[in-house]
Design a protein around this motif. Structure first.
Motif, PDB file in Angstrom:
ATOM      1  N   LYS A 145      41.975  47.440  49.356  1.00 38.75           N
ATOM      2  CA  LYS A 145      40.537  47.287  49.072  1.00 38.75           C
ATOM      3  C   LYS A 145      40.297  47.038  47.581  1.00 38.75           C
ATOM      4  CE  LYS A 145      38.627  47.849  53.091  1.00 38.75           C
ATOM      5  NZ  LYS A 145      38.212  46.667  53.809  1.00 38.75           N
ATOM      6  N   ALA A 146      41.055  47.698  46.721  1.00 42.14           N
ATOM      7  CA  ALA A 146      40.926  47.473  45.277  1.00 42.14           C
ATOM      8  C   ALA A 146      41.300  46.034  44.935  1.00 42.14           C
ATOM      9  CB  ALA A 146      41.801  48.453  44.512  1.00 42.14           C
ATOM     10  N   ILE A 147      42.398  45.559  45.511  1.00 42.82           N
ATOM     11  CA  ILE A 147      42.823  44.177  45.261  1.00 42.82           C
ATOM     12  C   ILE A 147      41.797  43.195  45.808  1.00 42.82           C
ATOM     13  CG2 ILE A 147      44.554  42.444  45.895  1.00 42.82           C
ATOM     14  CD1 ILE A 147      46.627  44.765  45.756  1.00 42.82           C
ATOM     15  N   GLN A 148      41.265  43.462  46.998  1.00 39.57           N
ATOM     16  CA  GLN A 148      40.252  42.576  47.574  1.00 39.57           C
ATOM     17  C   GLN A 148      38.987  42.547  46.727  1.00 39.57           C
ATOM     18  OE1 GLN A 148      40.156  44.271  51.517  1.00 39.57           O
ATOM     19  NE2 GLN A 148      41.468  42.652  52.347  1.00 39.57           N
ATOM     20  N   SER A 149      38.609  43.677  46.117  1.00 41.59           N
ATOM     21  CA  SER A 149      37.452  43.698  45.207  1.00 41.59           C
ATOM     22  C   SER A 149      37.693  42.772  44.016  1.00 41.59           C
ATOM     23  CB  SER A 149      37.186  45.112  44.693  1.00 41.59           C
ATOM     24  OG  SER A 149      36.871  45.974  45.740  1.00 41.59           O
ATOM     25  N   ILE A 150      38.902  42.839  43.460  1.00 38.78           N
ATOM     26  CA  ILE A 150      39.239  41.980  42.325  1.00 38.78           C
ATOM     27  C   ILE A 150      39.271  40.515  42.761  1.00 38.78           C
ATOM     28  CG2 ILE A 150      41.026  41.419  40.633  1.00 38.78           C
ATOM     29  CD1 ILE A 150      41.823  44.424  40.757  1.00 38.78           C
ATOM     30  N   LEU A 151      39.854  40.244  43.928  1.00 38.32           N
ATOM     31  CA  LEU A 151      39.930  38.866  44.415  1.00 38.32           C
ATOM     32  C   LEU A 151      38.545  38.289  44.694  1.00 38.32           C
ATOM     33  CD1 LEU A 151      43.038  39.085  46.764  1.00 38.32           C
ATOM     34  CD2 LEU A 151      42.884  37.898  44.568  1.00 38.32           C
ATOM     35  N   ASN A 152      37.618  39.116  45.178  1.00 36.72           N
ATOM     36  CA  ASN A 152      36.239  38.645  45.388  1.00 36.72           C
ATOM     37  C   ASN A 152      35.618  38.217  44.065  1.00 36.72           C
ATOM     38  OD1 ASN A 152      36.234  38.960  48.149  1.00 36.72           O
ATOM     39  ND2 ASN A 152      35.364  41.019  48.071  1.00 36.72           N
ATOM     40  N   LEU A 153      35.886  38.987  43.005  1.00 33.37           N
ATOM     41  CA  LEU A 153      35.375  38.635  41.680  1.00 33.37           C
ATOM     42  C   LEU A 153      36.010  37.332  41.187  1.00 33.37           C
ATOM     43  CD1 LEU A 153      33.658  39.516  39.209  1.00 33.37           C
ATOM     44  CD2 LEU A 153      35.735  40.604  38.355  1.00 33.37           C
ATOM     45  N   ILE A 154      37.333  37.219  41.316  1.00 41.93           N
ATOM     46  CA  ILE A 154      38.030  36.004  40.872  1.00 41.93           C
ATOM     47  C   ILE A 154      37.523  34.793  41.642  1.00 41.93           C
ATOM     48  CG2 ILE A 154      40.252  34.812  40.756  1.00 41.93           C
ATOM     49  CD1 ILE A 154      41.564  37.619  40.570  1.00 41.93           C
ATOM     50  N   ASN A 155      37.403  34.927  42.960  1.00 40.99           N
ATOM     51  CA  ASN A 155      37.037  33.788  43.802  1.00 40.99           C
ATOM     52  C   ASN A 155      35.567  33.419  43.726  1.00 40.99           C
ATOM     53  OD1 ASN A 155      39.655  33.259  44.635  1.00 40.99           O
ATOM     54  ND2 ASN A 155      39.526  34.705  46.319  1.00 40.99           N
ATOM     55  N   SER A 156      34.786  34.182  42.952  1.00 40.09           N
ATOM     56  CA  SER A 156      33.403  33.769  42.688  1.00 40.09           C
ATOM     57  C   SER A 156      33.357  32.809  41.496  1.00 40.09           C
ATOM     58  CB  SER A 156      32.515  34.990  42.438  1.00 40.09           C
ATOM     59  OG  SER A 156      32.882  35.627  41.235  1.00 40.09           O
ATOM     60  N   THR A 157      34.511  32.569  40.880  1.00 35.82           N
ATOM     61  CA  THR A 157      34.641  31.604  39.783  1.00 35.82           C
ATOM     62  C   THR A 157      35.351  30.361  40.321  1.00 35.82           C
ATOM     63  OG1 THR A 157      36.838  32.292  39.026  1.00 35.82           O
ATOM     64  CG2 THR A 157      34.955  33.569  38.216  1.00 35.82           C
ATOM     65  N   PRO A 158      35.461  29.319  39.534  1.00 32.01           N
ATOM     66  CA  PRO A 158      36.204  28.131  39.996  1.00 32.01           C
ATOM     67  C   PRO A 158      37.710  28.366  40.146  1.00 32.01           C
ATOM     68  CG  PRO A 158      34.715  27.546  38.218  1.00 32.01           C
ATOM     69  CD  PRO A 158      34.716  29.041  38.315  1.00 32.01           C
ATOM     70  N   ASN A 159      38.226  29.475  39.622  1.00 28.64           N
ATOM     71  CA  ASN A 159      39.662  29.779  39.702  1.00 28.64           C
ATOM     72  C   ASN A 159      39.984  30.498  41.008  1.00 28.64           C
ATOM     73  OD1 ASN A 159      40.047  28.798  37.072  1.00 28.64           O
ATOM     74  ND2 ASN A 159      39.459  30.770  36.215  1.00 28.64           N
ATOM     75  N   LYS A 160      40.132  29.783  42.084  1.00 27.99           N
ATOM     76  CA  LYS A 160      40.398  30.383  43.393  1.00 27.99           C
ATOM     77  C   LYS A 160      41.860  30.806  43.505  1.00 27.99           C
ATOM     78  CE  LYS A 160      36.304  29.164  44.884  1.00 27.99           C
ATOM     79  NZ  LYS A 160      35.223  30.019  44.592  1.00 27.99           N
TER      80      LYS A 160
END
Length: 186
Positions: A145-160
């Motif tokens: 869940k911690a990693i998914q929270s970070i990935l949600n933040l990253i994937n809200s940028t153009p850097n998918k």
């Protein structure tokens, strides 16, 4: 194949479910007439699935994971399996992580590397070019869940980016090779 040596007999069905940044789950249904196969498989056993008949010399490996749940009746054994991302789902972060102006990829690498289960690690990005905000809290969340929270933040940028376990069960954090580019108007 269970634990590298036991070929399963009586396989009735195999189904696999994959989703973005979540563990791949596999359900294996075994024939269990009169409970003959009862007790041969345990939670935590390693599972490998090959996508071909046993008559092939080198069948392709399509999944490596572990048994996460077993449901038995007198007729059928249902084996639920998860890939190595599933280990991250079973462990809770007990104390707050300390990071200051850290790239998101380095925090993800720390979360994975500090797991008590030691999942196999392959290619993990060195940088995502996304700096985590200071107020993010991961205490009492599962590692996944911690990693998914970070990935949600990253994937809200153009850097998918995406985290997945390959067919050998090795975790990889990679850039999306096909980023969503908005269509150009004519």
């Amino acid at each position: 194949v269970i634990n590298g040596s036991l070929n399963l007999q009586g396989v009735m069905a195999v189904s696999m479910t994959r989703s973005f940044n979540t563990p791949t789950s596999v359900q294996i249904d075994l024939n269990n007439m009169a409970g003959r196969r009862s007790g041969t498989i345990r939670e935590g056993d390693t599972v490998q699935i090959y996508a071909s008949p046993r008559t092939w010399a080198n069948p392709p490996l399509v999944f490596t994971g572990f048994v996460s749940d077993i449901m038995e009746t007198s007729q059928v054994i249902q084996i639920m399996c998860l890939d190595s991302m599933g280990w991250l789902e079973r462990e809770t972060i007990k104390s707050e992580l300390t990071y200051f102006q850290a790239d998101a990829a380095s925090v993800i690498r720390d979360i994975v590397a500090n797991s008590a289960y030691s999942p196999p690690i392959g290619r993990l990005l060195a940088q995502t070019f996304v700096i985590l905000p200071a107020g993010m809290s991961f205490k009492n969340k599962t590692r996944l869940k911690a990693i998914q929270s970070i990935l949600n933040l990253i994937n809200s940028t153009p850097n998918k980016v995406s985290l997945y376990a390959d067919e050998k069960g090795v975790l990889n954090l990679v850039r999306d090779p096909y980023p969503q580019v908005p269509p150009v108007g004519l």
